[in-house]
Design a protein around this motif. Sequence first.
Motif, PDB file in Angstrom:
ATOM      1  N   GLU A  81      -9.351  18.359 125.618  1.00  0.00           N
ATOM      2  CA  GLU A  81      -9.922  16.875 125.351  1.00  0.00           C
ATOM      3  C   GLU A  81     -10.213  16.907 123.743  1.00  0.00           C
ATOM      4  O   GLU A  81     -10.380  17.822 122.998  1.00  0.00           O
ATOM      5  CB  GLU A  81     -11.203  16.543 126.058  1.00  0.00           C
ATOM      6  N   ARG A  94     -14.394   7.193 140.263  1.00  0.00           N
ATOM      7  CA  ARG A  94     -14.157   8.501 139.983  1.00  0.00           C
ATOM      8  C   ARG A  94     -12.734   8.929 139.617  1.00  0.00           C
ATOM      9  O   ARG A  94     -11.735   8.427 140.344  1.00  0.00           O
ATOM     10  CB  ARG A  94     -14.669   9.861 141.192  1.00  0.00           C
ATOM     11  N   VAL A 108     -22.586  10.788 131.493  1.00  0.00           N
ATOM     12  CA  VAL A 108     -22.464  11.127 133.042  1.00  0.00           C
ATOM     13  C   VAL A 108     -22.678  12.779 132.937  1.00  0.00           C
ATOM     14  O   VAL A 108     -22.137  13.655 132.471  1.00  0.00           O
ATOM     15  CB  VAL A 108     -21.134  10.960 133.549  1.00  0.00           C
ATOM     16  N   TYR A 164     -16.428  19.171 125.380  1.00  0.00           N
ATOM     17  CA  TYR A 164     -15.981  20.313 124.821  1.00  0.00           C
ATOM     18  C   TYR A 164     -14.687  20.772 125.405  1.00  0.00           C
ATOM     19  O   TYR A 164     -14.279  20.286 126.329  1.00  0.00           O
ATOM     20  CB  TYR A 164     -16.988  21.544 125.034  1.00  0.00           C
ATOM     21  N   ARG A 197     -10.590  22.112 129.331  1.00  0.00           N
ATOM     22  CA  ARG A 197      -9.771  20.830 129.105  1.00  0.00           C
ATOM     23  C   ARG A 197      -9.386  20.488 127.906  1.00  0.00           C
ATOM     24  O   ARG A 197     -10.254  20.844 126.847  1.00  0.00           O
ATOM     25  CB  ARG A 197     -10.549  19.688 129.792  1.00  0.00           C
TER      26      ARG A 197
HETATM   27  P1  AMP Z   1     -15.619  15.971 136.245  1.00  0.00           P
HETATM   28  O1  AMP Z   1     -15.316  17.207 136.585  1.00  0.00           O
HETATM   29  O2  AMP Z   1     -14.686  15.228 135.305  1.00  0.00           O
HETATM   30  O3  AMP Z   1     -16.134  14.858 137.218  1.00  0.00           O
HETATM   31  O4  AMP Z   1     -17.118  16.419 135.353  1.00  0.00           O
HETATM   32  C1  AMP Z   1     -18.192  16.682 135.907  1.00  0.00           C
HETATM   33  C2  AMP Z   1     -19.245  16.829 135.160  1.00  0.00           C
HETATM   34  O5  AMP Z   1     -18.767  18.351 134.314  1.00  0.00           O
HETATM   35  C3  AMP Z   1     -19.697  15.932 133.887  1.00  0.00           C
HETATM   36  O6  AMP Z   1     -20.441  14.872 134.595  1.00  0.00           O
HETATM   37  C4  AMP Z   1     -20.148  16.376 132.799  1.00  0.00           C
HETATM   38  O7  AMP Z   1     -21.483  16.708 132.876  1.00  0.00           O
HETATM   39  C5  AMP Z   1     -19.186  17.674 132.937  1.00  0.00           C
HETATM   40  N1  AMP Z   1     -17.805  17.720 131.992  1.00  0.00           N
HETATM   41  C6  AMP Z   1     -16.526  17.189 132.143  1.00  0.00           C
HETATM   42  N2  AMP Z   1     -15.926  17.356 131.252  1.00  0.00           N
HETATM   43  C7  AMP Z   1     -16.619  17.943 130.049  1.00  0.00           C
HETATM   44  C8  AMP Z   1     -16.263  18.560 128.959  1.00  0.00           C
HETATM   45  N3  AMP Z   1     -15.128  18.074 128.481  1.00  0.00           N
HETATM   46  N4  AMP Z   1     -17.261  19.113 128.138  1.00  0.00           N
HETATM   47  C9  AMP Z   1     -18.548  18.974 128.571  1.00  0.00           C
HETATM   48  N5  AMP Z   1     -18.691  18.646 129.896  1.00  0.00           N
HETATM   49  C10 AMP Z   1     -17.894  18.148 130.632  1.00  0.00           C
END
Ligand code: AMP
Length: 427
Positions: free
Chosen positions: A114, A257, A281, A121, A112
């Motif tokens: 970001e 979410r 999270v 990351y 991603r």
């Molecule tokens: P999500 O898919 O956005 O629901 O993310 C699920 C989990 O992935 C989150 O709770 C974080 O632990 C981890 N996560 C999401 N985005 C990142 C990121 N950019 N860097 C590190 N961990 C991430």
Amino acid sequence: MIQKPKGTYDVYGKKSKQIKYIEKILNSLMEKYNYEYMRTPLFENSELFHRGVGETTDIVTKETYDFLDRGNRNMTLRPEGTAGICRSFVENKMYGTYTMPVKTWYYGPMYRYERPQSGRYREFYQFGCEVFGSDNASIDAELISIPVNIYKLLGLKGIKVNINSLGDRDSREKYREALIKHFEPHIHEFCEDCQERFKKNPLRILDCKIDCDKEIMKTAPTTIEYLNDTSKKHFDKVKESLEALDIDYVVNPKIVRGLDYYTHTVFEVEADIEKFGSQKVLCGGGRYNGLVEAIGGPKISGVGFALGLERLLNALEAEEIDLDENNGIDIYVAPMSEKEESYSLGLTQSLRLSGFNVEMDYMNRKLQNNFKQADKLNAKFIIILGEDEVNTNILTIKNNKTKEEFKVSTDDVIEFFDNNIEEEHHE
Ligand code: AMP
């Protein structure tokens, strides 16, 4: 010097040991829960994420790594794991050949674009599970229990499980209408993104990081108020099942979410540790009863979660949990000179293939330095190989702890170590 890309990191040293330890736990837990490992490509046709993750989700509209391949196809590095698993489930017709529910897990890097910060990351690892074909709320609870038990097995204490329900499509639709009514008179005061979300998916306004402190945000209706009877029943059973599993949880109506396809249960596991960074999270998931159909499959329900590896490592560090269990190696083989090296190499290989963890000296060390090296590697036994040993096939073996010495014929060496090294170290 060429440096690593922004938002990425290298794994070595302590982190490498920690990650290997965590991966071992994930593998063995998934066997115990009877989930099947699946692997899908790191890149997919871009359209999959637009259809699967949603047109109004930040990770698709702003954060994907998109590229045109040499055949002019639109490709995207996967920003999450669910869409790929669902695509594979449909494409491989797993719904027709497996008995339901189909319980799967995956582990790997996600991408991603970001703004990097601690716990965030551009390349990060997710472990996740997806279960297809069961509407049973016990499955929702089983899925919530997996991250909870992973954290427990690793010794992490400060975690908080937040759950909520968005309800079925019917409840979600009613809620959507209520949200539109609520936000309409004020939408012009909101950020540009929210104005767009208002048109496409007003639920997403609740996830906005810019407007989150606005009073009108705080007074927004909650999904729970709009659950119909079927949805309420499902949610009650999830709660009851969590209680049966002895899992503490909080019903948090703020959890909606980010992804567009959720229905019914949504949940997040958050780090509840003092001085933990802003990226709290650790894990998130929920039910997505419409997704398989949305990407061209049959009407089959799904539920899953994704757990971030980096945030887990941060949480372990914050609680000062050291996973670096240096069990050491079983045997260190020390040739006295270059002449015994080939013999050492052969012996080392046969010991390894018999299940022992073995290292040998490749640096022509003097005997004293080999003893030091064996200590450094925390070796249980040292085999010293000189001319005599090679000629007679009678090995000199030293117990590195008691310093006791043994003479053992090569024919009996495996049996010797089998009797003297604890079972747990060889599989
Ligand atoms: P999500 O898919 O956005 O629901 O993310 C699920 C989990 O992935 C989150 O709770 C974080 O632990 C981890 N996560 C999401 N985005 C990142 C990121 N950019 N860097 C590190 N961990 C991430």
